[in-house]
Design an enzyme around this catalytic site. Sequence first.
Site, PDB file in Angstrom:
ATOM      1  N   ASP A 439     -42.767   3.615  60.950  1.00  0.00           N
ATOM      2  CA  ASP A 439     -44.207   3.671  61.232  1.00  0.00           C
ATOM      3  C   ASP A 439     -44.674   2.456  62.035  1.00  0.00           C
ATOM      4  O   ASP A 439     -43.961   1.452  62.142  1.00  0.00           O
ATOM      5  CB  ASP A 439     -44.961   3.764  59.891  1.00  0.00           C
ATOM      6  N   ASP A 496     -51.293  12.628  61.981  1.00  0.00           N
ATOM      7  CA  ASP A 496     -51.531  12.563  60.534  1.00  0.00           C
ATOM      8  C   ASP A 496     -52.350  13.763  60.076  1.00  0.00           C
ATOM      9  O   ASP A 496     -52.592  13.916  58.881  1.00  0.00           O
ATOM     10  CB  ASP A 496     -52.268  11.271  60.164  1.00  0.00           C
TER      11      ASP A 496
HETATM   12  C1  GLA Z   1     -49.293   6.260  58.319  1.00  0.00           C
HETATM   13  C2  GLA Z   1     -48.484   7.520  58.570  1.00  0.00           C
HETATM   14  C3  GLA Z   1     -48.562   8.425  57.371  1.00  0.00           C
HETATM   15  C4  GLA Z   1     -48.053   7.689  56.150  1.00  0.00           C
HETATM   16  C5  GLA Z   1     -48.826   6.400  55.959  1.00  0.00           C
HETATM   17  C6  GLA Z   1     -48.225   5.541  54.865  1.00  0.00           C
HETATM   18  O1  GLA Z   1     -50.641   6.539  58.250  1.00  0.00           O
HETATM   19  O2  GLA Z   1     -48.922   8.146  59.725  1.00  0.00           O
HETATM   20  O3  GLA Z   1     -47.825   9.603  57.588  1.00  0.00           O
HETATM   21  O4  GLA Z   1     -46.683   7.432  56.283  1.00  0.00           O
HETATM   22  O5  GLA Z   1     -48.842   5.616  57.144  1.00  0.00           O
HETATM   23  O6  GLA Z   1     -48.945   4.382  54.662  1.00  0.00           O
END
Ligand code: GLA
Length: 693
Positions: A439, A496
Site C-alpha cells: 500500500d 477502495d
Molecule cells: C488503504 C487500502 C485499503 C486497506 C487500508 C488499510 O486504504 O486501499 O484497501 O488496505 O489501506 O489501512
Amino acid sequence: MMSDTFYRLDTTSQTVVFRVRDNALPEAIYWGVRLADGDDLPALAASQQMDLSGGMLDKQLPLSVCPAQSAPFPGQPGLSLSDGNTRLYPTFCVNAVEESTTALSFDCRDNTLGISYRAQFRVKGDVLIARATISSDKAITCHWLAAPVLPAPQLSDEILDWHGTWLREYHRQSTPWSHGIRLREARTGRSGHEHPPIAAIPSRGATRTAGVVHALQFAWSGGHRFIAEELPDGRRQLQMGKAWDSEAVNHHFDSGELLLAVSDVGEAGIASAFQRYIRDQLVPWADPKRARPVHYNCWEAIYFEHSFDTLAQIAEQAAELGAERFVLDDGWFGQRDDDTSSLGDWFIDRRKWPDGLTPLIDKVQSLGMTFGLWVEPEMVNQNSALYRAHPEWLLGDPEQVTGRFQHVLDLALPAVRDYLFDALDALLNSHDIDYLKWDHNRLLPVVDARQTEGVYQLLSRLRHAHPRVEIESCASGGGRIDAGILAYTHRVWLSDSNDAIERLRMQHEAALFLPPAITGSHVGARTSHSSGRILPMPFRGWVAAQRHLGFEMDPRDLTHEEISVLKRITAWWKATRDWRMNGITIPLESCDEAVTAEIQLAADGQRFVLFCGIGQTPNQSLPRPQMLAGLVPEARYRLQLINPEDKPPQSRGQPALLAGPLELSGRMLMTAGLQLPVSWPATMWVIEGERIA
Ligand code: GLA
C-alpha cells in the site's frame, strides 16, 4: 542540397517514420496506422512538406523528437537544461543510428556543450516503447526531459484523458484541441488518482469499436507531465515525461518509457495492445500459467480488530465460498489499533498474535488457501519505534502536514531501503507468504523522482530474493497504477470502492489500459462501506467476476441465498478464468445509456462472454440492443444467457435470449446486436458465446 535519411519502425498495427535531415535531430514525419511494406518514405515526406506564410520565420522549424530550444521553436521544448544559473540550449547532431526490425535508436551529440541525447524505440507486441536519455560530461540540472516527442493526428477534435479521486478512479474527460497547450501535471509524487499517466487521441468519429485512435501510457509511478499542444501553424505535438524537482543535478537523465499504441478498430485495438503487453510482457509472473487465485481480503470485515478465532472462522467460510488466497490486511504489526500509529514497525503485534502469524497461516493452508499479507513499507507514523529511532529518515520537513496521520520515508537513502528490505525479507523468510498487498496511502511532500527510483530498487531486490511472491500495488485504491510499477507487481487494487455500480464504470474505463488478469475486484458488504448503497448479490458478484475476483465482506453476515449465488458465480469464474484472463476484453459502445457492456474473447476466438451491466434506469421503457465487437463476421456463434433468473417481474415479453440458445453470425451480432431483457438497475446479464462454424 538537403540530405534526408528515412527510418521506419512497425508494430502489427502502427508505423512511425522518422526523417533525419542534415544530421539534425530526427523528426517523426508520420505516426499512425501501419503503412504498407515498401511504401515510399521520401514521397510521404514530400507530401507532408508545409508551405510558408507571413508572420512566421522564413523556414519551418521541425517538430523533432526533442523540439529544440536552440532555435526559436514556436512551441513547448522537449528538454530544459541548465548549468548553475545558465540555461543550456544544445544543438544535437545525429552521431549514430542503430536499426533493426524491432528497435531503432538515434545517438545525438552537442560536442560544444558535451551533452548527448539518445532517442530509443522498441517494438513489444503491438506496443511501441519510446525513451529518451541525456548524458552530460559535466553535472547539469535537468528541468524537463520528454520521452521522444511524436506528432498528434490532425483529424482529431479532442484529447481524452482520465482523472479521479479516492473511491472514484478512472473518469474519462474530453478536451477539445485548441491553440496552445493542454497540460496535466501530477505533482503528488505518485502516478496518482488525480492524473493517471494515460491519454488517447481519437480521430474524428472514432468510437470504442471503430475508427482510428492513438494512445499513450507512461511507465512511471512518480510525478509526471503530459502536454498536448497545437502550434500556431496547426501542427500538434504530444509530450510525456517525469516531473521532478529542479535541484536534480546529475550527469544522466532518463525520460522514462512511454508506451504507444495506434488502432484502426477504435479503442478496442488500444485495449488489446496494452492488455497484451502488460499481461504477457511486463508483469513479472513467476509462473505465467498459474491460475489467478480467488482472493479473500479481511479489511472491510474486521478492520484493525484482529483475533485468531474470528479470522479462523472467516477463513473457513471464505474457503467454503471458493477463496484460494487469504489476505490479512492492515493491523497485524507494531501496536496498530487504528491508523495513527506503527507504520514502520514491521514486526508482529504479540498482543493480537501471541503465537505469531503461523497458526493463522497453518489454518488458512489447511483450508487449501495460500496466505497474503498487507504492508505499507514506504510510510512511517511519528508514533512508531522506527520514527523514534530514525527521525532523520523522513522525506521532507518533519513539521509538514500529515496524510492519514503518516509521513513518508526517504527511499533515496540506502539505509532506509536496507531497513525495509531486511524487515520484509525476514517476514517472508520466516512465514509461508505468497503475496503482499503493498500500500501507499499518502501524497508525497515533494515531487522527487529519486523516491520512485528508490521504491523500484526495493521492489526489485525483494522480487529477486522472493521471486514467487506476488505483489499487489495499492495506493488508497488506484493511486499508483501505471506501467512502471507493473514491472514489479502482479495485481492492482483499482479502487477502495467496492460499490459495484462505481466499479462497473471504472473497470470499463480502465480496461483500455489494463488487463483484467491483474485488476483486482472484490465482492464487498451488502451495504457498501464506501457509498452506503445496498446492491443485490448477483450484481456485486458478476461485476467482481469481470476481473480478478475476490471477496472482502464478513462472510458470517451472508444469507443462505447470498452464499449460494456467490458460490455459483465463483465456480463459474474458476471454470472460465483460464481463457478469460488470457484473452482480450473489449469495452463496448452501448446505444443504451443504462448499459455498460464488454466482451471478453478467448485468444483463439472460439469462445466469449458478453457482460451487460445495467447501472441505472433506462431512458426508454424497453432496452436498446447491444452490439458486439471482435467477432469474425462470417463465423456463426451460439449464445446463451446464463443468468435468466435475474430478470425482474416486469419482464413479461419473450426476448429470444430468455428462451434459450441463439445462433447468429458474427456480422449480425456486430451490426444488429442483441435485444436484452427488461432489467432493474444493478443487474448484470452474462451471455456466453461459442463459435460453432
Ligand atoms: C488503504 C487500502 C485499503 C486497506 C487500508 C488499510 O486504504 O486501499 O484497501 O488496505 O489501506 O489501512
